[in-house]
Design a protein around this motif. Structure first.
Motif, PDB file in Angstrom:
ATOM      1  N   ALA A   1      -2.371  -9.444  -3.866  1.00  0.00           N
ATOM      2  CA  ALA A   1      -2.562  -8.008  -4.118  1.00  0.00           C
ATOM      3  C   ALA A   1      -2.561  -7.686  -5.616  1.00  0.00           C
ATOM      4  CB  ALA A   1      -1.475  -7.216  -3.413  1.00  0.00           C
ATOM      5  N   GLY A   2      -2.376  -8.699  -6.450  1.00  0.00           N
ATOM      6  CA  GLY A   2      -2.351  -8.484  -7.883  1.00  0.00           C
ATOM      7  C   GLY A   2      -1.099  -7.773  -8.365  1.00  0.00           C
ATOM      8  N   ARG A   3      -0.016  -7.884  -7.600  1.00  0.00           N
ATOM      9  CA  ARG A   3       1.220  -7.184  -7.967  1.00  0.00           C
ATOM     10  C   ARG A   3       2.286  -8.137  -8.533  1.00  0.00           C
ATOM     11  NH1 ARG A   3       1.697  -2.356  -4.768  1.00  0.00           N
ATOM     12  NH2 ARG A   3       3.694  -2.035  -5.826  1.00  0.00           N
TER      13      ARG A   3
ATOM     14  N   GLY B   1       2.671  -9.322 -11.393  1.00  0.00           N
ATOM     15  CA  GLY B   1       3.080  -9.066 -12.765  1.00  0.00           C
ATOM     16  C   GLY B   1       4.151  -8.006 -12.897  1.00  0.00           C
ATOM     17  N   GLU B   2       4.593  -7.435 -11.767  1.00  0.00           N
ATOM     18  CA  GLU B   2       5.587  -6.357 -11.820  1.00  0.00           C
ATOM     19  C   GLU B   2       7.027  -6.861 -11.880  1.00  0.00           C
ATOM     20  OE1 GLU B   2       4.993  -3.397  -8.771  1.00  0.00           O
ATOM     21  OE2 GLU B   2       2.822  -3.666  -8.817  1.00  0.00           O
ATOM     22  N   GLY B   3       7.201  -8.159 -11.731  1.00  0.00           N
ATOM     23  CA  GLY B   3       8.563  -8.713 -11.774  1.00  0.00           C
ATOM     24  C   GLY B   3       9.371  -8.445 -10.516  1.00  0.00           C
ATOM     25  N   ILE B   4       8.677  -8.299  -9.361  1.00  0.00           N
ATOM     26  CA  ILE B   4       9.384  -8.077  -8.089  1.00  0.00           C
ATOM     27  C   ILE B   4      10.168  -9.342  -7.735  1.00  0.00           C
ATOM     28  CG2 ILE B   4       9.140  -7.573  -5.636  1.00  0.00           C
ATOM     29  CD1 ILE B   4       6.510  -6.116  -6.320  1.00  0.00           C
TER      30      ILE B   4
ATOM     31  N   VAL C   1       5.391 -13.666   1.771  1.00  0.00           N
ATOM     32  CA  VAL C   1       5.484 -12.416   0.996  1.00  0.00           C
ATOM     33  C   VAL C   1       5.056 -12.662  -0.448  1.00  0.00           C
ATOM     34  CG1 VAL C   1       7.150 -10.820  -0.031  1.00  0.00           C
ATOM     35  CG2 VAL C   1       7.190 -11.265   2.433  1.00  0.00           C
ATOM     36  N   ALA C   2       5.531 -13.754  -1.047  1.00  0.00           N
ATOM     37  CA  ALA C   2       5.174 -14.064  -2.436  1.00  0.00           C
ATOM     38  C   ALA C   2       3.673 -14.250  -2.590  1.00  0.00           C
ATOM     39  CB  ALA C   2       5.917 -15.324  -2.889  1.00  0.00           C
ATOM     40  N   GLU C   3       3.067 -14.940  -1.648  1.00  0.00           N
ATOM     41  CA  GLU C   3       1.619 -15.149  -1.691  1.00  0.00           C
ATOM     42  C   GLU C   3       0.869 -13.827  -1.516  1.00  0.00           C
ATOM     43  OE1 GLU C   3       1.078 -18.010   1.359  1.00  0.00           O
ATOM     44  OE2 GLU C   3       1.790 -19.711   0.136  1.00  0.00           O
ATOM     45  N   THR C   4       1.398 -12.940  -0.689  1.00  0.00           N
ATOM     46  CA  THR C   4       0.775 -11.633  -0.477  1.00  0.00           C
ATOM     47  C   THR C   4       0.853 -10.776  -1.730  1.00  0.00           C
ATOM     48  OG1 THR C   4       1.379 -11.723   1.862  1.00  0.00           O
ATOM     49  CG2 THR C   4       0.765  -9.573   0.991  1.00  0.00           C
ATOM     50  N   VAL C   5       1.973 -10.846  -2.418  1.00  0.00           N
ATOM     51  CA  VAL C   5       2.144 -10.098  -3.668  1.00  0.00           C
ATOM     52  C   VAL C   5       1.141 -10.586  -4.711  1.00  0.00           C
ATOM     53  CG1 VAL C   5       3.715  -9.713  -5.614  1.00  0.00           C
ATOM     54  CG2 VAL C   5       4.551  -9.495  -3.262  1.00  0.00           C
TER      55      VAL C   5
ATOM     56  N   GLN D   1       0.828  -1.206   0.000  1.00  0.00           N
ATOM     57  CA  GLN D   1       0.000   0.000   0.000  1.00  0.00           C
ATOM     58  C   GLN D   1       0.866   1.261   0.000  1.00  0.00           C
ATOM     59  OE1 GLN D   1      -2.923  -0.094   3.154  1.00  0.00           O
ATOM     60  NE2 GLN D   1      -3.671  -2.133   2.571  1.00  0.00           N
ATOM     61  N   LYS D   2       1.982   1.177   0.700  1.00  0.00           N
ATOM     62  CA  LYS D   2       2.870   2.327   0.814  1.00  0.00           C
ATOM     63  C   LYS D   2       3.583   2.617  -0.501  1.00  0.00           C
ATOM     64  CE  LYS D   2       6.779   4.039   3.591  1.00  0.00           C
ATOM     65  NZ  LYS D   2       7.645   3.764   4.758  1.00  0.00           N
ATOM     66  N   TYR D   3       4.006   1.557  -1.205  1.00  0.00           N
ATOM     67  CA  TYR D   3       4.766   1.714  -2.451  1.00  0.00           C
ATOM     68  C   TYR D   3       3.922   1.227  -3.632  1.00  0.00           C
ATOM     69  CZ  TYR D   3       8.660   2.368   0.765  1.00  0.00           C
ATOM     70  OH  TYR D   3       9.476   2.846   1.768  1.00  0.00           O
ATOM     71  N   GLY D   4       3.789   2.070  -4.599  1.00  0.00           N
ATOM     72  CA  GLY D   4       2.965   1.757  -5.762  1.00  0.00           C
ATOM     73  C   GLY D   4       3.693   0.938  -6.808  1.00  0.00           C
ATOM     74  N   GLU D   5       3.022   0.723  -7.924  1.00  0.00           N
ATOM     75  CA  GLU D   5       3.569  -0.084  -9.013  1.00  0.00           C
ATOM     76  C   GLU D   5       4.890   0.498  -9.511  1.00  0.00           C
ATOM     77  OE1 GLU D   5       2.249  -1.663 -13.463  1.00  0.00           O
ATOM     78  OE2 GLU D   5       0.807  -0.666 -12.141  1.00  0.00           O
ATOM     79  N   GLY D   6       5.877  -0.389  -9.611  1.00  0.00           N
ATOM     80  CA  GLY D   6       7.179   0.008 -10.119  1.00  0.00           C
ATOM     81  C   GLY D   6       8.120   0.599  -9.083  1.00  0.00           C
ATOM     82  N   GLU D   7       7.654   0.754  -7.843  1.00  0.00           N
ATOM     83  CA  GLU D   7       8.500   1.358  -6.806  1.00  0.00           C
ATOM     84  C   GLU D   7       9.278   0.327  -5.982  1.00  0.00           C
ATOM     85  OE1 GLU D   7       6.559   5.573  -5.612  1.00  0.00           O
ATOM     86  OE2 GLU D   7       5.509   3.814  -4.782  1.00  0.00           O
ATOM     87  N   ILE D   8       8.969  -0.944  -6.193  1.00  0.00           N
ATOM     88  CA  ILE D   8       9.686  -2.017  -5.486  1.00  0.00           C
ATOM     89  C   ILE D   8      10.270  -2.963  -6.531  1.00  0.00           C
ATOM     90  CG2 ILE D   8       9.548  -3.919  -3.830  1.00  0.00           C
ATOM     91  CD1 ILE D   8       6.959  -2.599  -2.763  1.00  0.00           C
ATOM     92  N   GLN D   9      11.582  -3.136  -6.496  1.00  0.00           N
ATOM     93  CA  GLN D   9      12.216  -4.069  -7.438  1.00  0.00           C
ATOM     94  C   GLN D   9      12.557  -5.421  -6.793  1.00  0.00           C
ATOM     95  OE1 GLN D   9      13.064  -0.518  -7.727  1.00  0.00           O
ATOM     96  NE2 GLN D   9      11.443  -0.850  -9.260  1.00  0.00           N
TER      97      GLN D   9
END
Length: 360
Positions: free
Chosen positions: A282-284, A286-289, A275-279, A254-262
């Motif tokens: 959250a539908g995140r 696909g960002e390649g984190i 963490v992986a399950e949480t990502v 919630q704190k960091y938006g799309e593309g702000e976490i690598q």
């Protein structure tokens, strides 16, 4: 004529006297024979003793070389478990005890479980001391929390073998893997995958535990010295706990938006898996984190294979190294004070080699 007779008589007396003297020494050969027999018997007994000592020494040498028990000794090991809520801590105990069952049947066990509470683990060690165990094996919850209890055991003449984590007092043997080096390995691999730049969230282990301290130090020091464009933008102690890690990650997403976490660097696999399950939830995803873990759980290997995790680092279970070290100490065999076990990085390129071998 009389003189000749007298002379003859005197000669006869002298001869008789000489014969008598000779006959008085006739028992000497018998005495000499007895002495010789006694000497032979003593020599034979000495040879028997020497042979016995040589056999004992040979058996001792063979035992030292093979590690096999002679069958005469009986020892009691006190096993002070920090918790049984994670695959890793269970594996340390079960794999070492399985080795002992197969190789050292003369060992007995007294087990305690601190259930994740350092005060309880310290009290358990004190209880093992009072029971008079011959050696204590312990995987400490924190480094400083067990200092007094372990020192008390050492002062009482009870050897202590620590596994995985260390304490702030001398022990008999430390069986460890280099947690700091694991942090360095993680930093270098992430740098390779991230091109040396990007934002990272660090999900830390238990504050005060040597594993968390070293995994954090190795990672952060490497970034600072080698990769100045890789930044840790947030970090938190999640106690090596998956539920705490998931809760923390919900806040971070919630704190960091799309593309702000690598990348997300986690100090163990249960937290990385959560963490992986949480990502994903959250539908995140696909960002390649890039999500990383440590320890070598089978679930983590599966996530590496399917792309949910970038890599994990196998942290050795200290088995059978810890058990062998403990037995060597108990039987007065040569033993190094520090035993280093080697970690292994498992990524997409080599995960197939490790599937099916991970911690359950």
């Amino acid at each position: 004529m009389k003189k000749r007779v007298l002379s003859a008589l005197l000669t006869g007396v002298m001869v008789a006297s000489l014969c008598a003297c000779g006959s008085s020494q006739s028992p000497a050969p018998a005495e000499s024979k007895a002495e010789t027999t006694a000497a032979k018997e003593a020599a034979a007994e000495t040879k028997k003793e020497e042979a016995k000592e040589a056999a004992t020494e040979a058996a001792s040498t063979e035992q030292a070389a093979t590690g096999e028990p002679s069958g005469d000794e009986e020892f009691t090991i006190g096993y002070a478990q920090r918790a049984t809520d994670a695959a890793y801590t269970i594996a340390i105990k079960e794999r070492n005890q399985a080795y002992a069952k197969d190789h050292y049947p003369n060992l007995k066990w007294v087990e305690t479980d601190a259930q994740g509470d350092v005060a309880t683990q310290a009290a358990n060690i004190e209880d093992l001391i009072s029971r008079g165990v011959d050696l204590i094996m312990v995987s400490p919850l924190t480094s400083d929390g067990l200092t007094d209890a372990v020192k008390e055991a050492m002062d009482a003449g009870i050897p202590v073998v620590t596994m995985d984590r260390e304490v702030d007092t001398p022990v008999t043997v430390k069986v460890v893997a280099d947690n700091k080096e694991m942090g360095v390995m993680a930093a270098d691999k992430l740098a390779e995958m991230m091109g040396g730049k990007g934002n990272i969230i660090e999900v830390c282990g238990t504050t005060g535990s040597s594993a968390a301290i070293d995994r954090q130090a190795g990672f952060e020091e490497t970034l600072a010295s080698k990769y100045p464009d890789m930044k840790i933008v947030d970090s938190q102690d999640c106690d090596f706990n998956s539920a705490k890690a998931a809760s923390y990650m919900e806040d971070m997403l919630q704190k960091y938006g799309e593309g702000e976490i690598q990348a997300i660097y986690c100090h163990n696999d249960p937290m990385a898996e959560a963490v992986a399950e949480t990502v994903v939830a959250a539908g995140r995803d696909g960002e390649g984190i890039l999500i990383t873990g440590m320890d070598g759980e089978e679930a983590a290997f599966q996530m590496v294979e399917n792309g949910q995790m970038a890599f994990t680092i196998i942290y050795p279970t200290m088995s059978p190294e810890a058990m062998i070290a403990a037995y060597n100490v108990l039987t007065n065999q040569p033993q190094d004070e520090v035993v280093n076990c080697i970690p292994t990085l498992v990524g997409k390129d080599n995960v197939a080699e490790h599937l099916g071998t991970g911690l359950q």
